[in-house]
Design a protein around this motif. Structure first.
Motif, short mmCIF file in Angstrom:
data_model
loop_
_atom_site.label_atom_id
_atom_site.label_comp_id
_atom_site.label_asym_id
_atom_site.label_seq_id
_atom_site.Cartn_x
_atom_site.Cartn_y
_atom_site.Cartn_z
N PRO A 143 -10.12 13.82 -10.22
CA PRO A 143 -11.28 13.00 -9.84
C PRO A 143 -12.39 13.81 -9.17
O PRO A 143 -13.57 13.55 -9.39
CB PRO A 143 -10.69 11.98 -8.88
CG PRO A 143 -9.29 11.82 -9.35
CD PRO A 143 -8.86 13.17 -9.84
N SER A 144 -12.00 14.82 -8.37
CA SER A 144 -13.02 15.60 -7.66
C SER A 144 -13.88 16.42 -8.61
O SER A 144 -14.93 16.90 -8.22
CB SER A 144 -12.34 16.52 -6.65
OG SER A 144 -11.42 17.35 -7.31
N GLU A 145 -13.39 16.58 -9.84
CA GLU A 145 -14.15 17.38 -10.81
C GLU A 145 -15.06 16.52 -11.68
O GLU A 145 -15.62 17.01 -12.65
CB GLU A 145 -13.18 18.18 -11.69
CG GLU A 145 -12.33 19.15 -10.90
CD GLU A 145 -11.11 19.64 -11.65
OE1 GLU A 145 -10.56 20.67 -11.24
OE2 GLU A 145 -10.70 19.01 -12.63
N PHE A 178 -12.48 -0.86 -7.50
CA PHE A 178 -12.92 -0.86 -6.11
C PHE A 178 -14.28 -0.18 -5.95
O PHE A 178 -14.68 0.63 -6.78
CB PHE A 178 -11.88 -0.16 -5.24
CG PHE A 178 -10.62 -0.96 -5.07
CD1 PHE A 178 -10.46 -1.80 -4.00
CD2 PHE A 178 -9.61 -0.88 -6.02
CE1 PHE A 178 -9.30 -2.54 -3.86
CE2 PHE A 178 -8.46 -1.62 -5.89
CZ PHE A 178 -8.30 -2.46 -4.80
N GLN A 179 -14.91 -0.51 -4.84
CA GLN A 179 -16.23 0.05 -4.54
C GLN A 179 -16.18 1.58 -4.52
O GLN A 179 -17.05 2.25 -5.05
CB GLN A 179 -16.66 -0.47 -3.17
CG GLN A 179 -18.02 -0.01 -2.73
CD GLN A 179 -18.47 -0.72 -1.47
OE1 GLN A 179 -17.75 -1.52 -0.89
NE2 GLN A 179 -19.67 -0.42 -1.04
N SER A 180 -15.11 2.12 -3.92
CA SER A 180 -14.96 3.58 -3.85
C SER A 180 -14.32 4.14 -5.11
O SER A 180 -14.02 5.32 -5.18
CB SER A 180 -14.10 3.94 -2.65
OG SER A 180 -12.82 3.35 -2.81
N PHE A 181 -14.04 3.28 -6.08
CA PHE A 181 -13.30 3.55 -7.30
C PHE A 181 -11.81 3.75 -7.03
O PHE A 181 -10.99 3.49 -7.88
CB PHE A 181 -13.85 4.75 -8.08
CG PHE A 181 -15.34 4.68 -8.32
CD1 PHE A 181 -15.93 3.47 -8.63
CD2 PHE A 181 -16.13 5.81 -8.21
CE1 PHE A 181 -17.29 3.37 -8.83
CE2 PHE A 181 -17.51 5.71 -8.40
CZ PHE A 181 -18.09 4.50 -8.71
N ALA A 182 -11.46 4.24 -5.82
CA ALA A 182 -10.06 4.36 -5.41
C ALA A 182 -9.20 5.08 -6.44
O ALA A 182 -8.05 4.72 -6.67
CB ALA A 182 -9.46 2.98 -5.09
N LEU A 183 -9.76 6.12 -7.05
CA LEU A 183 -8.93 6.95 -7.94
C LEU A 183 -7.93 7.70 -7.08
O LEU A 183 -8.19 8.00 -5.92
CB LEU A 183 -9.82 7.93 -8.71
CG LEU A 183 -10.78 7.28 -9.71
CD1 LEU A 183 -11.67 8.34 -10.32
CD2 LEU A 183 -10.04 6.52 -10.79
N PHE A 184 -6.77 8.01 -7.67
CA PHE A 184 -5.78 8.79 -6.92
C PHE A 184 -6.21 10.24 -6.97
O PHE A 184 -6.17 10.87 -8.03
CB PHE A 184 -4.39 8.59 -7.53
CG PHE A 184 -4.03 7.13 -7.65
CD1 PHE A 184 -4.15 6.27 -6.57
CD2 PHE A 184 -3.57 6.62 -8.86
CE1 PHE A 184 -3.84 4.93 -6.69
CE2 PHE A 184 -3.25 5.27 -8.99
CZ PHE A 184 -3.39 4.43 -7.90
N PRO A 185 -6.64 10.79 -5.83
CA PRO A 185 -7.30 12.10 -5.86
C PRO A 185 -6.35 13.24 -6.22
O PRO A 185 -6.80 14.28 -6.69
CB PRO A 185 -7.83 12.26 -4.43
CG PRO A 185 -7.05 11.31 -3.61
CD PRO A 185 -6.59 10.21 -4.49
N GLN A 190 -16.32 9.07 -12.69
CA GLN A 190 -15.25 8.48 -11.87
C GLN A 190 -15.19 6.98 -12.10
O GLN A 190 -14.11 6.40 -12.21
CB GLN A 190 -15.51 8.76 -10.39
CG GLN A 190 -15.23 10.19 -10.00
CD GLN A 190 -15.43 10.42 -8.51
OE1 GLN A 190 -15.44 9.49 -7.72
NE2 GLN A 190 -15.60 11.66 -8.13
N VAL A 228 -8.58 -4.59 -10.70
CA VAL A 228 -9.62 -4.45 -9.69
C VAL A 228 -10.27 -3.09 -9.82
O VAL A 228 -9.58 -2.07 -9.93
CB VAL A 228 -9.05 -4.60 -8.26
CG1 VAL A 228 -10.19 -4.57 -7.24
CG2 VAL A 228 -8.26 -5.89 -8.11
N SER A 256 -21.64 2.94 -4.85
CA SER A 256 -21.34 4.35 -4.56
C SER A 256 -22.01 5.28 -5.57
O SER A 256 -21.72 6.47 -5.59
CB SER A 256 -19.85 4.62 -4.48
OG SER A 256 -19.09 3.54 -4.88
#
Lengths: 303, 416
Positions: B163-165, B111-118, B171, B109, B195
């Motif tokens: 992910p924040s970088e 996800f819309q938010s990508f749902a990466l583990f931050p 992402q 899957v 997104s």
């Protein structure tokens, strides 16, 4: 001025008169005065008195003597007191650990529940805080008393044991841990856990790799609160330990109310305060280290 | 084929079957990978999904399209195992997965938010699924390299990034690599572009499509954006109000809508209320004659019977303008069909084409029509820089092939 000729300079076209600005500033400080005064009189004054008394011997007959370190050197030289510090710290840490062990499943269940079950869980968690402390502790006193329900059920003598005190303290304070954890748990995006599931992660893996790192700040702040409250608790050790527990609060109680030695009591109080400060500072540092590593990154990537 | 070895492509197609075949030409119609059979989902408060049935074939990208609240995300969550269906069966290849947990399904899957583990690096994010599936260490490294290469991210450069970088597009690539690395039986994409910045959305569509084809991945894409569905979907399942409305290629939905909703949701249209000239008469070309906006209209029929009184609506595609005449239609023209006279209030251009905003008799609001830039410029000159407050009267010759009659009036009212 004609309305059309007012130039727009990124400020209000009609600045407030100077006296309005002054009044507003004055009101701001006036509004701060009351809480500031309450803080000074209700918190800083007693605290400084406590630390002050710790350095001044007092006798009913002669009154205050000249300042001395006597009480502190007595306390530091006493093996009993050092043992009491260790006992207090380990008892409080155990209470924190057990509260977390109860708090995590409860918090996770809470997050997964519907509205009705959430309300029920919240009531269960909050109830100990709503019952009078003496009544609640007396309940445990009866439960653990010699020949009481627990002893007749399990054949174990609990009265006067550190375990009994610990159980009563967990009951008294775990709500703070649960509430603190809930704040952290509710910050976990649902998609992140769902993604972990679809990637095949077991429940244990999801807990260890996702839920635990996310809830560390809540775990630590809940831990600090529960530690402080447990270390300062007097009722449970008095009632369930029969007044003979080697804990700091018991020593303070005896110094102040039995031996009428305020200087020793205050010195012990200062010691308890220092223990709490050490715990706060250590956990603050731990959180900061973990935050910069992980959680701040989490926050920044949340859109 | 002619003598030079080139194929002369025909210039026009007409039948719905031909339109249906356009999208289906992309993917080989292989074995059925996923079978959704009468799956429904009801909550205590509402029914989120009425009985849904469709198949996904090997190597195909199926787009589930619908407005928000149509049940499309519910279908995705049911396939992934994140929700339990109230009824029906789901089969992945020859396995009934209806009762399996998400962990047991091996369905990827994104996800819309990508749902990466931050709190994990790109490396740890991609490794997460591989470790969960107990892939051995050597194979894990190989897969990391392979799928980072596939999504065009340098494994060395990005492994230690968080992910924040990363930018939104990066992402998404990591999320794709993470989902593909466990080599799932099928990949579900939940609103993959919503997104992302509108500007990079177009590029990511092209890119995601190429990556999925390259990986030979069978995929289900959920979107509310018909452009996503048109660009990426070999077939489209159009949903509304918890049910499937029509299934087919995008061009089939565009050219052969079975209901007013499909006609409204797919493509851009204007609508005119109408009555039938002769409700009983069939013309040879399958069209019918109607009266609307003071003129005569020959229209194709949607798969709906003409009502007793012949009342209904005519759908006119906004790009159906064959010719523009400034002025009202003349007497000779008046006998001709499919002429729309109205007053142009506003003219503009999207760059590739002109838009005119026209006030039309019996239509409640001003209707946009697409014309050529040259036509738009000519009308703009007639408007004389706002000197004509009542607009310029213009007659449009509308392509009858892009006009369609619908009889379901009650649905029609809301948009007229």
């Amino acid at each position: 001025m004609h309305p059309q000729t007012i130039p727009y300079e990124g400020k209000l076209a009609h600045p407030q008169p100077r006296w309005v600005v002054a009044l507003k500033r004055w009101l701001w400080w006036a509004a701060l005065t009351a809480p500031l005064a309450a803080y000074l009189i209700g918190f800083l004054l007693p605290l400084s008195l406590m630390i002050g008394f710790a350095f001044r011997p007092y006798s009913n007959v002669t009154g205050f003597g000249s300042p001395s370190l006597g009480a502190f050197t007595d306390v530091a030289a006493s093996g009993l007191i050092i043992e009491a510090v260790i006992n207090t710290a380990s008892l409080s840490l155990a209470v924190v650990a057990v509260s977390a062990m109860i708090g995590f499943p409860l918090g996770l269940q809470f997050m997964a529940s519907g509205r009705k079950l959430r309300t029920l869980l919240l009531i269960i968690v909050i109830t100990p805080l709503l019952i009078n402390a003496v009544v609640r502790t007396f309940g445990w006193y009866i439960f653990f008393s010699t020949g009481g329900p627990f002893e007749s059920m399990f054949g174990l003598r609990m009265h006067g044991s550190m375990t009994a005190v610990g159980i009563a303290l967990v009951h008294q304070f775990y709500a703070y841990m649960v509430i603190s954890l809930l704040v952290s748990l509710s910050s976990i995006p649902g998609d992140v856990v769902a993604a972990a599931k679809t990637l095949g992660a077991s429940r244990f893996m999801i807990f260890r790799r996702i839920i635990l790192p996310y809830s560390l700040p809540g775990l630590v702040s809940g831990g600090v609160i529960v530690f402080g409250l447990s270390a300062g608790a007097i009722l449970a050790p008095l009632m369930l330990g029969g007044g003979t527990m080697n804990l700091l609060t018991i020593h303070i109680y005896r110094a102040m109310l039995v031996f009428l030695d305020p200087q020793r009591g205050m010195a012990l109080g200062t010691l308890l305060l220092m223990l709490n400060i050490v715990v706060v500072v250590l956990s603050e540092q731990a959180v900061r280290r973990m935050r910069t590593r992980s959680v701040m990154k989490a926050r920044r990537s949340d859109k | 084929m002619n003598a030079s070895g080139k194929t002369d492509l025909p210039t026009a197609i007409t039948s719905a079957r031909q339109f249906a075949a356009i999208g289906a030409g992309n993917a080989p119609k292989g074995a059925t990978v996923l079978q959704v059979d009468g799956v429904s989902k009801a909550y205590a408060e509402a029914v989120a999904l009425k009985s849904a049935t469709f198949e996904v074939y090997e190597g195909e990208i199926l787009a589930i399209l619908g407005p928000s609240g149509s049940g499309k995300t519910t279908i995705l969550r049911l396939i992934a195992g994140l929700e339990i269906p109230s009824g029906g069966r789901i089969r992945l290849r020859d396995r009934d997965i209806t009762a399996l947990t998400p962990q047991e399904r091996r369905i990827g899957v994104m996800f819309q938010s990508f749902a990466l583990f931050p709190h994990m690096s790109v490396y740890d994010n991609v490794m997460f699924g591989l470790k969960a599936n107990k892939v051995d260490a050597a194979e894990r490294e190989k897969r990391f390299q392979k799928y980072m290469d596939l999504v065009r991210l340098s494994p060395q450069k990005y492994a230690s990034r968080f992910p924040s970088e990363l930018s939104g597009g990066q992402q998404q690539r990591v999320a794709l690599a993470r989902a593909l690395a466990v080599e799932p039986g099928i990949l579900l994409l939940d609103e993959p572009f919503s997104s992302l910045d509108a500007r990079i959305r177009e590029d990511m569509r092209v890119e995601l499509l190429s990556r999925l084809r390259e990986a030979g991945m069978t995929a289900v894409l959920v979107t509310h954006d018909q452009t996503d569905a048109a660009y990426m979907g070999d077939r489209v399942v159009l949903m509304n109000d918890g049910g499937i409305v029509q299934t087919g290629s995008y061009s089939e939905l565009y050219h052969a809508p079975r209901s007013r909703f499909v006609g409204q949701f797919i493509g851009e249209s204007n609508w005119l209320p109408c009555t039938a000239v002769d409700p009983g008469a069939d013309r040879q070309d399958g069209r019918r004659r109607f009266k609307a906006a003071g003129g005569i209209w020959d229209c194709a029929l949607a798969d709906q019977p003409v009502g007793d009184d012949g009342a209904g609506v005519i759908q006119i595609r906004r790009d159906a303008v064959n010719d523009v005449i400034v002025g009202a239609s003349t007497a000779t023209q008046a006998s001709a069909a499919n002429l729309l006279t109205g007053s142009v209030r506003n003219v503009n251009s999207t760059g590739s084409r002109g838009i005119i905003w026209m006030e039309v008799e019996s239509a409640a609001s001003v209707q946009p029509y697409y014309v050529t830039n040259a036509q738009a410029l000519a009308i703009a000159e007639h408007l004389q820089g706002g000197a004509q407050p009542d607009g310029v009267t213009v007659t449009l010759a509308i392509d009858p092939a892009l006009c369609r009659y619908f009889s379901d009036i009650d649905v029609a009212q809301e948009r007229l």
